[in-house]
Write a protein that holds these residues in place. Sequence first.
Motif: not given
Length: 234
Positions: A88, A91-92, A94, A112, A132, A135, A138-139
């Motif tokens: 959590k 996001p923001g 990255e 998470y 998690t 997430e 993805k990056i």
Amino acid sequence: MDFKMGKNRIKKIRTIAAALTWSLFLAAVGVGAGAFNREKRQIIQVIQIEKPKVALTFDDGPNKKYTPALLNELGKRGIHASFFLMGKNIPGNEKLVQQMQKEGHLLGNHTYNHVELDKIPVAQARTEVERTSNEIYKITGVYPQYVRPPFGAWPKNFDLLVTMFPVLWDVDTLDWKSKNVDCIMRLVRSQVKDGSIILMHDGYQTSVDAAVQIMDELLERGYEFVTVDQLLIM
Ligand SMILES: [Zn+2]
């Protein structure tokens, strides 16, 4: 006759000379071999004197305020740490995750929502970890292999279910509790040893300050900082 004897004497002298040369040669080879063996022994000793290893680990991030300062201090010293990220908090942040990967730090999973994995249904525990990992993937384009379970709670055989390894710790700095550099340093000094995994959190200025002190002090004491994967495969 005299001439003959003379010839014999010369022959004898030649034989002695040859023998002397040969023994000198052998002695030289012997000395050479001795030197070579001594050198070999020294090389082996150098290989055997490995530095003690230690891993710095940071949980609960990334943190917009304190993680950049920490990354800066790690970078200045060429030290790689292990970051166990909360889904959590990603996001923001990255860019921070990208920077961690680019600078060679190990990225791990810390669930998470910071849940106690053995207190919730197993399907939910699995979602906490997989969300998690997604997430992070993805990056970075890489699925993390290691999980730092919040509170050290790891359900039986959960590693088989999520195909990831749990990473615990042996030096708990309690940095989140004391928020005091001296307290953190006292705990580290009294517990750290070769192979130690130090638990910290990149969510406080005092943790960043203590991490700087830990790095400088342990480098001075001859420690090598590694990521946790390097301690677990030993
Ligand atoms: Zn945590």
